[in-house]
Write a protein that holds these residues in place. Structure first.
Motif, PDB file in Angstrom:
ATOM      1  N   PRO A  67      10.703   1.852 -20.053  1.00 27.97           N
ATOM      2  CA  PRO A  67      11.971   1.778 -19.309  1.00 27.97           C
ATOM      3  C   PRO A  67      12.477   3.132 -18.806  1.00 27.97           C
ATOM      4  CG  PRO A  67      12.109   0.487 -21.322  1.00 27.97           C
ATOM      5  CD  PRO A  67      10.798   1.231 -21.364  1.00 27.97           C
ATOM      6  N   ASP A  68      12.138   4.209 -19.507  1.00 31.79           N
ATOM      7  CA  ASP A  68      12.611   5.532 -19.073  1.00 31.79           C
ATOM      8  C   ASP A  68      11.693   6.170 -18.020  1.00 31.79           C
ATOM      9  OD1 ASP A  68      10.572   5.849 -20.927  1.00 31.79           O
ATOM     10  OD2 ASP A  68      11.397   7.709 -21.740  1.00 31.79           O
ATOM     11  N   ASP A  69      10.582   5.519 -17.689  1.00 36.46           N
ATOM     12  CA  ASP A  69       9.692   6.017 -16.636  1.00 36.46           C
ATOM     13  C   ASP A  69      10.398   5.809 -15.295  1.00 36.46           C
ATOM     14  OD1 ASP A  69       7.652   6.207 -14.598  1.00 36.46           O
ATOM     15  OD2 ASP A  69       6.140   5.929 -16.163  1.00 36.46           O
ATOM     16  N   PRO A  70      10.552   6.870 -14.491  1.00 34.64           N
ATOM     17  CA  PRO A  70      11.273   6.724 -13.219  1.00 34.64           C
ATOM     18  C   PRO A  70      10.589   5.766 -12.238  1.00 34.64           C
ATOM     19  CG  PRO A  70      10.324   8.929 -13.417  1.00 34.64           C
ATOM     20  CD  PRO A  70      10.104   8.230 -14.728  1.00 34.64           C
ATOM     21  N   ARG A  71       9.328   5.462 -12.468  1.00 37.80           N
ATOM     22  CA  ARG A  71       8.609   4.538 -11.582  1.00 37.80           C
ATOM     23  C   ARG A  71       8.819   3.074 -11.951  1.00 37.80           C
ATOM     24  NH1 ARG A  71       2.653   5.952 -12.311  1.00 37.80           N
ATOM     25  NH2 ARG A  71       3.361   5.828 -14.460  1.00 37.80           N
ATOM     26  N   ALA A  72       9.402   2.811 -13.117  1.00 34.53           N
ATOM     27  CA  ALA A  72       9.525   1.437 -13.624  1.00 34.53           C
ATOM     28  C   ALA A  72      10.223   0.489 -12.647  1.00 34.53           C
ATOM     29  CB  ALA A  72      10.209   1.428 -14.996  1.00 34.53           C
ATOM     30  N   PRO A  73      11.382   0.842 -12.088  1.00 32.41           N
ATOM     31  CA  PRO A  73      12.023  -0.104 -11.155  1.00 32.41           C
ATOM     32  C   PRO A  73      11.184  -0.333  -9.894  1.00 32.41           C
ATOM     33  CG  PRO A  73      13.515   1.722 -11.681  1.00 32.41           C
ATOM     34  CD  PRO A  73      12.203   2.007 -12.320  1.00 32.41           C
ATOM     35  N   HIS A  74      10.482   0.716  -9.465  1.00 24.76           N
ATOM     36  CA  HIS A  74       9.648   0.600  -8.271  1.00 24.76           C
ATOM     37  C   HIS A  74       8.427  -0.277  -8.546  1.00 24.76           C
ATOM     38  CE1 HIS A  74      12.174   3.603  -6.440  1.00 24.76           C
ATOM     39  NE2 HIS A  74      11.937   4.410  -7.457  1.00 24.76           N
ATOM     40  N   LEU A  75       7.919  -0.202  -9.774  1.00 28.46           N
ATOM     41  CA  LEU A  75       6.789  -1.060 -10.140  1.00 28.46           C
ATOM     42  C   LEU A  75       7.216  -2.523 -10.140  1.00 28.46           C
ATOM     43  CD1 LEU A  75       3.812  -1.200 -10.974  1.00 28.46           C
ATOM     44  CD2 LEU A  75       4.576  -1.028 -13.361  1.00 28.46           C
ATOM     45  N   ASP A  76       8.449  -2.786 -10.569  1.00 25.23           N
ATOM     46  CA  ASP A  76       8.952  -4.161 -10.513  1.00 25.23           C
ATOM     47  C   ASP A  76       8.990  -4.664  -9.064  1.00 25.23           C
ATOM     48  OD1 ASP A  76       9.259  -4.228 -13.249  1.00 25.23           O
ATOM     49  OD2 ASP A  76      11.405  -3.792 -13.207  1.00 25.23           O
ATOM     50  N   VAL A  77       9.407  -3.811  -8.135  1.00 27.45           N
ATOM     51  CA  VAL A  77       9.437  -4.185  -6.718  1.00 27.45           C
ATOM     52  C   VAL A  77       8.013  -4.417  -6.217  1.00 27.45           C
ATOM     53  CG1 VAL A  77      10.023  -3.404  -4.379  1.00 27.45           C
ATOM     54  CG2 VAL A  77      11.630  -3.031  -6.261  1.00 27.45           C
ATOM     55  N   LEU A 126       0.832  -1.207   0.000  1.00 27.38           N
ATOM     56  CA  LEU A 126       0.000   0.000   0.000  1.00 27.38           C
ATOM     57  C   LEU A 126       0.868   1.260   0.000  1.00 27.38           C
ATOM     58  CD1 LEU A 126      -2.796  -0.946   2.574  1.00 27.38           C
ATOM     59  CD2 LEU A 126      -3.061  -0.644   0.096  1.00 27.38           C
ATOM     60  N   ALA A 127       1.896   1.262   0.831  1.00 26.71           N
ATOM     61  CA  ALA A 127       2.771   2.437   0.922  1.00 26.71           C
ATOM     62  C   ALA A 127       3.512   2.672  -0.391  1.00 26.71           C
ATOM     63  CB  ALA A 127       3.760   2.266   2.073  1.00 26.71           C
ATOM     64  N   LEU A 128       4.094   1.622  -0.941  1.00 25.80           N
ATOM     65  CA  LEU A 128       4.835   1.766  -2.198  1.00 25.80           C
ATOM     66  C   LEU A 128       3.904   2.154  -3.339  1.00 25.80           C
ATOM     67  CD1 LEU A 128       7.504   1.558  -3.732  1.00 25.80           C
ATOM     68  CD2 LEU A 128       7.045  -0.897  -4.026  1.00 25.80           C
ATOM     69  N   GLY A 129       2.757   1.499  -3.407  1.00 26.89           N
ATOM     70  CA  GLY A 129       1.794   1.811  -4.466  1.00 26.89           C
ATOM     71  C   GLY A 129       1.332   3.256  -4.412  1.00 26.89           C
ATOM     72  N   THR A 130       1.113   3.773  -3.217  1.00 24.80           N
ATOM     73  CA  THR A 130       0.704   5.177  -3.061  1.00 24.80           C
ATOM     74  C   THR A 130       1.836   6.108  -3.453  1.00 24.80           C
ATOM     75  OG1 THR A 130      -0.820   4.578  -1.294  1.00 24.80           O
ATOM     76  CG2 THR A 130      -0.185   6.889  -1.435  1.00 24.80           C
ATOM     77  N   THR A 131       3.036   5.782  -3.017  1.00 24.83           N
ATOM     78  CA  THR A 131       4.194   6.635  -3.296  1.00 24.83           C
ATOM     79  C   THR A 131       4.465   6.754  -4.789  1.00 24.83           C
ATOM     80  OG1 THR A 131       5.173   6.047  -1.168  1.00 24.83           O
ATOM     81  CG2 THR A 131       6.656   6.944  -2.836  1.00 24.83           C
ATOM     82  N   ILE A 132       4.336   5.661  -5.523  1.00 26.80           N
ATOM     83  CA  ILE A 132       4.636   5.733  -6.965  1.00 26.80           C
ATOM     84  C   ILE A 132       3.390   5.936  -7.818  1.00 26.80           C
ATOM     85  CG2 ILE A 132       6.763   4.430  -6.724  1.00 26.80           C
ATOM     86  CD1 ILE A 132       5.372   1.992  -7.910  1.00 26.80           C
ATOM     87  N   GLY A 133       2.245   6.081  -7.182  1.00 25.83           N
ATOM     88  CA  GLY A 133       1.022   6.425  -7.906  1.00 25.83           C
ATOM     89  C   GLY A 133       0.387   5.280  -8.671  1.00 25.83           C
ATOM     90  N   ILE A 134       0.364   4.099  -8.090  1.00 28.66           N
ATOM     91  CA  ILE A 134      -0.291   2.964  -8.741  1.00 28.66           C
ATOM     92  C   ILE A 134      -1.793   3.079  -8.526  1.00 28.66           C
ATOM     93  CG2 ILE A 134      -0.621   0.459  -8.654  1.00 28.66           C
ATOM     94  CD1 ILE A 134       2.325   0.194  -8.104  1.00 28.66           C
ATOM     95  N   ASP A 135      -2.531   2.928  -9.608  1.00 30.19           N
ATOM     96  CA  ASP A 135      -3.988   2.913  -9.525  1.00 30.19           C
ATOM     97  C   ASP A 135      -4.512   1.897 -10.536  1.00 30.19           C
ATOM     98  OD1 ASP A 135      -3.884   4.160 -12.044  1.00 30.19           O
ATOM     99  OD2 ASP A 135      -4.318   6.143 -11.229  1.00 30.19           O
ATOM    100  N   ALA A 136      -5.815   1.858 -10.704  1.00 30.27           N
ATOM    101  CA  ALA A 136      -6.431   0.861 -11.589  1.00 30.27           C
ATOM    102  C   ALA A 136      -5.989   1.015 -13.043  1.00 30.27           C
ATOM    103  CB  ALA A 136      -7.954   0.954 -11.498  1.00 30.27           C
ATOM    104  N   ASP A 137      -5.543   2.213 -13.420  1.00 26.21           N
ATOM    105  CA  ASP A 137      -5.140   2.460 -14.808  1.00 26.21           C
ATOM    106  C   ASP A 137      -3.646   2.237 -15.057  1.00 26.21           C
ATOM    107  OD1 ASP A 137      -7.773   3.184 -15.455  1.00 26.21           O
ATOM    108  OD2 ASP A 137      -7.419   5.259 -14.825  1.00 26.21           O
ATOM    109  N   THR A 138      -2.890   1.892 -14.029  1.00 25.58           N
ATOM    110  CA  THR A 138      -1.458   1.672 -14.195  1.00 25.58           C
ATOM    111  C   THR A 138      -1.232   0.369 -14.956  1.00 25.58           C
ATOM    112  OG1 THR A 138      -1.023   2.795 -12.091  1.00 25.58           O
ATOM    113  CG2 THR A 138       0.760   1.445 -12.993  1.00 25.58           C
ATOM    114  N   PRO A 139      -0.471   0.439 -16.060  1.00 28.97           N
ATOM    115  CA  PRO A 139      -0.212  -0.798 -16.808  1.00 28.97           C
ATOM    116  C   PRO A 139       0.714  -1.727 -16.011  1.00 28.97           C
ATOM    117  CG  PRO A 139       1.068   1.016 -17.720  1.00 28.97           C
ATOM    118  CD  PRO A 139       0.179   1.601 -16.650  1.00 28.97           C
ATOM    119  N   ASP A 140       0.748  -2.998 -16.412  1.00 21.87           N
ATOM    120  CA  ASP A 140       1.611  -3.972 -15.738  1.00 21.87           C
ATOM    121  C   ASP A 140       3.086  -3.652 -15.936  1.00 21.87           C
ATOM    122  OD1 ASP A 140      -0.453  -5.417 -14.652  1.00 21.87           O
ATOM    123  OD2 ASP A 140      -0.520  -6.879 -16.283  1.00 21.87           O
ATOM    124  N   GLU A 141       3.407  -3.018 -17.042  1.00 23.56           N
ATOM    125  CA  GLU A 141       4.784  -2.623 -17.322  1.00 23.56           C
ATOM    126  C   GLU A 141       4.797  -1.166 -17.739  1.00 23.56           C
ATOM    127  OE1 GLU A 141       7.048  -5.129 -19.915  1.00 23.56           O
ATOM    128  OE2 GLU A 141       6.021  -6.932 -19.208  1.00 23.56           O
TER     129      GLU A 141
END
Length: 191
Positions: A164-174, A146-161
């Motif tokens: 690569p140049d998106d700064p959130r990409a490595p955090h989404l992998d985590v 929940l904390a990580l998802g909120t920090t990087i802005g994950i919501d229902a519209d966030t794609p699975d990937e």
């Protein structure tokens, strides 16, 4: 990390996996960050004279302004949008419920995170949990997600990937790794 497995032994049921040093470091860092946020929130609770006399702990009555904390400690009550006066009533109800229950909720979240920190070897290695510790892991992993998802802005519209140049990409992998770890643990716990 290896998939969780369930082993019956003379000492009872054990839930097992293994992490490498990097995974253990990432998990320990994330859990520690969440625990720090919660500890700061608990320390910011006002001192109440009545609470000191009665022994009843009280917490903050105001909702957190930090988005991550607000996600970890959401309001208890949502006012109905079509009813007049429910916004003020909802705010009062949330303040009262938050003041009464937030300390216990924070304590439970701190306890769950502490179990993770106690059972993850700092240098990586085997993880062996009792069913009770595994339940704490589920709660702690959920809070970290929940904390990580909120920090990087994950919501229902966030794609699975992400690109690569998106700064959130490595955090989404985590985030996906945490989701997999939690799901794998649920699968082992469900008989």
């Amino acid at each position: 990390m290896r998939t969780w497995s369930r082993k019956n032994s003379l000492g009872g049921v054990k839930i097992r996996s293994e992490m490498d040093a990097r995974e253990a470091s990432v998990l320990r860092s994330l859990v520690s960050s969440v625990l720090s946020l919660l500890e700061d929130r608990a320390a910011a609770a006002p001192q109440d004279d009545l609470a000191e006399l009665t022994g009843l702990r009280t917490g903050n009555s105001d909702a957190p302004t930090d988005a991550t904390l607000a996600r970890l400690l959401p309001n208890f009550y949502r006012a109905e949008a079509d009813r007049e006066g429910t916004a003020a009533q909802g705010a009062n109800m949330n303040a009262a419920l938050r003041s009464l229950h937030e300390p216990e909720i924070i304590d439970a979240k701190l306890a769950a995170g502490s179990v993770i920190l106690q059972t993850v070897p700092p240098e990586g290695g085997k993880v062996s949990l009792t069913p009770e510790q595994a339940d704490a892991w589920l709660a702690g992993l959920n809070d970290v997600r929940l904390a990580l998802g909120t920090t990087i802005g994950i919501d229902a519209d966030t794609p699975d990937e992400l690109e690569p140049d998106d700064p959130r990409a490595p955090h989404l992998d985590v985030y996906h790794w945490l989701t997999w770890m939690q799901d794998s643990l649920v699968q082992v716990l469900v008989p």
